[in-house]
Design a protein around this motif. Structure first.
Motif, mmCIF file in Angstrom:
data_model
loop_
_atom_site.group_PDB
_atom_site.id
_atom_site.type_symbol
_atom_site.label_atom_id
_atom_site.label_comp_id
_atom_site.label_asym_id
_atom_site.label_seq_id
_atom_site.Cartn_x
_atom_site.Cartn_y
_atom_site.Cartn_z
ATOM 1 N N GLN A 48 0.773 -1.108 0.081
ATOM 2 C CA GLN A 48 -0.138 0.021 -0.002
ATOM 3 C C GLN A 48 0.866 1.115 -0.065
ATOM 4 N N VAL A 49 0.693 2.065 -0.983
ATOM 5 C CA VAL A 49 1.514 3.259 -1.105
ATOM 6 C C VAL A 49 1.256 4.388 0.155
ATOM 7 N N GLN A 50 2.071 4.791 0.780
ATOM 8 C CA GLN A 50 1.940 5.839 1.759
ATOM 9 C C GLN A 50 2.599 7.170 1.228
ATOM 10 N N LEU A 51 2.197 8.178 1.599
ATOM 11 C CA LEU A 51 2.811 9.458 1.499
ATOM 12 C C LEU A 51 3.005 10.159 2.800
ATOM 13 N N VAL A 52 4.150 10.681 2.861
ATOM 14 C CA VAL A 52 4.415 11.727 4.237
ATOM 15 C C VAL A 52 4.921 12.949 3.641
ATOM 16 N N GLU A 53 4.198 14.138 4.280
ATOM 17 C CA GLU A 53 4.741 15.527 3.930
ATOM 18 C C GLU A 53 5.666 15.953 5.040
ATOM 19 N N SER A 54 6.339 16.766 4.695
ATOM 20 C CA SER A 54 7.081 17.614 5.784
ATOM 21 C C SER A 54 7.232 19.098 5.113
ATOM 22 N N GLY A 55 7.822 19.852 6.328
ATOM 23 C CA GLY A 55 8.277 21.168 5.758
ATOM 24 C C GLY A 55 7.561 22.327 5.939
ATOM 25 N N GLY A 56 6.251 22.068 6.519
ATOM 26 C CA GLY A 56 5.261 23.042 6.771
ATOM 27 C C GLY A 56 5.871 24.160 7.820
ATOM 28 N N GLY A 57 4.981 25.228 7.987
ATOM 29 C CA GLY A 57 5.491 26.101 9.188
ATOM 30 C C GLY A 57 5.122 27.405 9.228
ATOM 31 N N SER A 58 5.544 28.250 9.855
ATOM 32 C CA SER A 58 5.016 29.877 9.832
ATOM 33 C C SER A 58 6.171 30.679 9.273
ATOM 34 N N VAL A 59 5.789 31.476 8.316
ATOM 35 C CA VAL A 59 6.643 32.577 7.662
ATOM 36 C C VAL A 59 5.827 33.577 7.351
ATOM 37 N N GLN A 60 6.751 34.814 7.389
ATOM 38 C CA GLN A 60 6.034 36.080 6.943
ATOM 39 C C GLN A 60 5.556 36.255 5.690
ATOM 40 N N ALA A 61 4.848 37.158 5.156
ATOM 41 C CA ALA A 61 4.402 37.271 3.679
ATOM 42 C C ALA A 61 5.820 37.822 3.106
ATOM 43 N N GLY A 62 5.902 37.136 1.742
ATOM 44 C CA GLY A 62 7.027 37.492 0.916
ATOM 45 C C GLY A 62 7.969 36.481 1.320
ATOM 46 N N GLY A 63 7.922 35.724 2.358
ATOM 47 C CA GLY A 63 8.812 34.677 2.304
ATOM 48 C C GLY A 63 8.997 33.212 1.655
ATOM 49 N N SER A 64 9.618 32.245 1.891
ATOM 50 C CA SER A 64 9.538 31.099 1.172
ATOM 51 C C SER A 64 9.763 29.837 2.204
ATOM 52 N N LEU A 65 9.138 28.712 1.788
ATOM 53 C CA LEU A 65 9.013 27.898 2.408
ATOM 54 C C LEU A 65 9.006 26.394 1.227
ATOM 55 N N THR A 66 9.545 25.380 1.718
ATOM 56 C CA THR A 66 9.718 24.131 0.804
ATOM 57 C C THR A 66 8.884 22.944 1.662
ATOM 58 N N LEU A 67 7.970 22.517 0.948
ATOM 59 C CA LEU A 67 7.237 21.051 1.281
ATOM 60 C C LEU A 67 7.897 20.102 0.675
ATOM 61 N N SER A 68 7.856 19.007 1.382
ATOM 62 C CA SER A 68 8.318 17.818 0.668
ATOM 63 C C SER A 68 7.299 16.478 0.737
ATOM 64 N N CYS A 69 7.181 15.534 0.142
ATOM 65 C CA CYS A 69 6.353 14.389 0.084
ATOM 66 C C CYS A 69 7.219 13.142 -0.290
ATOM 67 N N ALA A 70 7.345 12.271 0.560
ATOM 68 C CA ALA A 70 8.216 10.852 0.382
ATOM 69 C C ALA A 70 7.078 9.916 0.157
ATOM 70 N N ALA A 71 7.202 9.239 -0.927
ATOM 71 C CA ALA A 71 6.233 8.045 -1.119
ATOM 72 C C ALA A 71 6.853 6.650 -0.957
ATOM 73 N N SER A 72 6.220 5.796 -0.282
ATOM 74 C CA SER A 72 6.783 4.410 0.133
ATOM 75 C C SER A 72 6.073 3.588 -0.695
#
Length: 123
Positions: A1-25
């Motif tokens: 069974q395929v599983q997806l796990v996200e990471s990388g969320g958080g808080s940031v000020q407007a104009g900033g950057s974030l990177t989310l990742s999703c690992a599939a097993s």
């Protein structure tokens, strides 16, 4: 069974950057469309971006600001989010389906989901 796990969320000020990742097993060696959706309380889950072997597609609201990518093993996707806006605040979900993306924008077309990661953008 395929599983997806996200990471990388958080808080940031407007104009900033974030990177989310999703690992599939347990991903079998067949074509998979993978992508990102987001949802705020009381609203439907909204398509953000998707990627497969032949296409990358973005919602108009994030085009020119977000970049979706996939590693060479095709087991991890990322969402680089730049110039974040307060309206980008949401729970972000990784999604997958065993077929080409073919412009599938509706969450009901995807049958594999991660648990979500929250992104909060403040002024």
């Amino acid at each position: 069974q395929v599983q997806l796990v996200e990471s990388g969320g958080g808080s940031v000020q407007a104009g900033g950057s974030l990177t989310l990742s999703c690992a599939a097993s347990r991903l079998p060696p067949i074509t998979y469309c993978m992508g990102w959706f987001r949802q705020i309380p009381g609203k439907e889950r909204e398509w953000v971006a998707t990627i497969d072997d032949i296409s990358i597609t973005y919602a108009d609201s994030v085009k020119e600001r977000f970049v979706i990518s996939r590693d060479r093993a095709k087991t991890t996707i990322s969402l680089q989010m730049n110039n974040l806006e307060i309206e980008d605040t949401a729970m972000y979900y990784c999604a997958a389906k065993a077929s080409w993306c073919l412009g599938s924008l509706l969450s009901r077309n995807y049958n594999i989901w991660g648990q979500g990661t929250h992104v909060a953008v403040s002024s």
